[in-house]
Motif scaffolding. Structure first.
Motif, mmCIF file in Angstrom:
data_model
loop_
_atom_site.group_PDB
_atom_site.id
_atom_site.type_symbol
_atom_site.label_atom_id
_atom_site.label_comp_id
_atom_site.label_asym_id
_atom_site.label_seq_id
_atom_site.Cartn_x
_atom_site.Cartn_y
_atom_site.Cartn_z
ATOM 1 N N GLN A 162 74.334 0.800 -52.351
ATOM 2 C CA GLN A 162 75.624 1.486 -52.297
ATOM 3 C C GLN A 162 75.576 2.694 -51.358
ATOM 4 O O GLN A 162 76.610 3.186 -50.943
ATOM 5 N N ALA A 163 74.374 3.163 -51.040
ATOM 6 C CA ALA A 163 74.236 4.309 -50.141
ATOM 7 C C ALA A 163 74.584 3.893 -48.705
ATOM 8 O O ALA A 163 74.498 2.722 -48.343
ATOM 9 N N ALA A 164 74.973 4.879 -47.891
ATOM 10 C CA ALA A 164 75.253 4.623 -46.480
ATOM 11 C C ALA A 164 73.966 4.210 -45.770
ATOM 12 O O ALA A 164 72.867 4.529 -46.211
ATOM 13 N N GLY A 165 74.116 3.494 -44.669
ATOM 14 C CA GLY A 165 72.967 3.073 -43.875
ATOM 15 C C GLY A 165 73.298 3.141 -42.396
ATOM 16 O O GLY A 165 74.461 3.140 -42.002
ATOM 17 N N ARG A 166 72.270 3.202 -41.580
ATOM 18 C CA ARG A 166 72.456 3.322 -40.132
ATOM 19 C C ARG A 166 71.304 2.651 -39.402
ATOM 20 O O ARG A 166 70.168 2.688 -39.842
ATOM 21 N N TYR A 167 71.638 2.048 -38.248
ATOM 22 C CA TYR A 167 70.593 1.625 -37.322
ATOM 23 C C TYR A 167 70.894 2.220 -35.958
ATOM 24 O O TYR A 167 72.045 2.524 -35.635
ATOM 25 N N GLN A 214 76.819 3.130 -38.008
ATOM 26 C CA GLN A 214 76.749 3.877 -39.266
ATOM 27 C C GLN A 214 77.635 3.124 -40.256
ATOM 28 O O GLN A 214 78.834 2.997 -40.033
ATOM 29 N N ILE A 215 77.048 2.622 -41.340
ATOM 30 C CA ILE A 215 77.807 1.887 -42.352
ATOM 31 C C ILE A 215 77.952 2.797 -43.561
ATOM 32 O O ILE A 215 76.963 3.302 -44.094
ATOM 33 N N THR A 216 79.193 3.011 -43.957
ATOM 34 C CA THR A 216 79.467 3.915 -45.073
ATOM 35 C C THR A 216 78.986 3.330 -46.396
ATOM 36 O O THR A 216 78.646 2.144 -46.477
ATOM 37 N N GLY A 250 69.641 1.402 -47.926
ATOM 38 C CA GLY A 250 70.003 1.299 -46.512
ATOM 39 C C GLY A 250 70.298 -0.114 -46.067
ATOM 40 O O GLY A 250 70.978 -0.876 -46.743
ATOM 41 N N LEU A 251 69.750 -0.454 -44.904
ATOM 42 C CA LEU A 251 70.029 -1.730 -44.266
ATOM 43 C C LEU A 251 68.769 -2.579 -44.165
ATOM 44 O O LEU A 251 67.671 -2.052 -44.050
ATOM 45 N N ASP A 252 68.961 -3.885 -44.176
ATOM 46 C CA ASP A 252 67.892 -4.818 -43.861
ATOM 47 C C ASP A 252 68.302 -5.496 -42.558
ATOM 48 O O ASP A 252 69.231 -6.306 -42.535
ATOM 49 N N ILE A 253 67.631 -5.123 -41.462
ATOM 50 C CA ILE A 253 67.937 -5.739 -40.170
ATOM 51 C C ILE A 253 67.296 -7.124 -40.170
ATOM 52 O O ILE A 253 66.085 -7.259 -40.353
ATOM 53 N N LEU A 254 68.111 -8.145 -39.986
ATOM 54 C CA LEU A 254 67.631 -9.531 -40.056
ATOM 55 C C LEU A 254 67.410 -10.167 -38.695
ATOM 56 O O LEU A 254 66.783 -11.225 -38.606
ATOM 57 N N GLY A 255 67.953 -9.547 -37.640
ATOM 58 C CA GLY A 255 67.768 -10.148 -36.327
ATOM 59 C C GLY A 255 68.235 -9.274 -35.194
ATOM 60 O O GLY A 255 69.124 -8.436 -35.344
ATOM 61 N N LEU A 256 67.592 -9.457 -34.049
ATOM 62 C CA LEU A 256 67.981 -8.867 -32.771
ATOM 63 C C LEU A 256 67.862 -9.994 -31.764
ATOM 64 O O LEU A 256 66.769 -10.543 -31.565
#
Length: 166
Positions: A119-124, A29-31, A67-73
């Motif tokens: 600027q909003a919080a994001g979560r994966y 969870q990223i604030t 939110g978030l941009d997931i760039l890799g797993l």
């Protein structure tokens, strides 16, 4: 973030996963107020034998600008990258998946990387499932089995002949 400033690293400390139940769930969870900052979270685990693994990472923000941009797993060991995950979707919903039918015993880690878009919080959220593989007998084991069956068959044949003569 001011013009010309570099992105901050908002990664979690390395987390050790407990796979004793065959699966683990984890995430970050990223604030708010972290727009432009990056993360590369690592989740460590140890396998004691050959194992099938499946990992899934998911982030949903409502639209592609928040939110978030997931760039890799990715799956790593001490030597480096073992397998890069596959991106299944991007935009408002980011989803990555990683599957491997056979992974040898050893210590590994999953790395989830990305950037904060707003600027909003994001979560994966992520999951890792492990399934131990059955041991496959060596060819010598089959040879010993067949040899033993042959000896038992020969002994049984002698006994029948001996009992028939009596």
């Amino acid at each position: 973030m001011a013009h010309g400033a570099s992105a901050a690293d908002v990664s979690n400390p390395v987390e050790i996963l407990d796979l004793s139940a065959g699966e683990a769930y984890f995430g970050h969870q990223i604030t708010g107020n972290n727009r432009g900052n990056t993360f590369a979270d690592q989740y460590s685990f140890t396998l004691t034998g050959a194992t099938k693994i499946s990992a899934d990472t998911y982030s949903n923000s409502g639209n592609a600008r928040n939110g978030l941009d997931i760039l890799g797993l990715g799956l790593y060991n001490a030597s480096g990258l073992v397998l890069q995950g596959t991106q299944l979707s991007t935009g408002a919903t980011d989803r990555w998946q990683l599957e491997l039918d056979s992974l040898a015993a050893g210590t590994y880690y999953l790395q989830v990387s990305g950037v904060v878009l707003s600027q909003a919080a994001g979560r994966y959220s992520s999951s890792l499932t492990v399934t131990p593989l059955a041991a496959v007998p060596e060819p010598q084991t089959y040879a010993m089995l067949l040899g033993g069956l042959g000896v038992m068959g020969a002994a049984l044949g002698r006994r029948k002949r001996r009992d028939g003569d009596a």
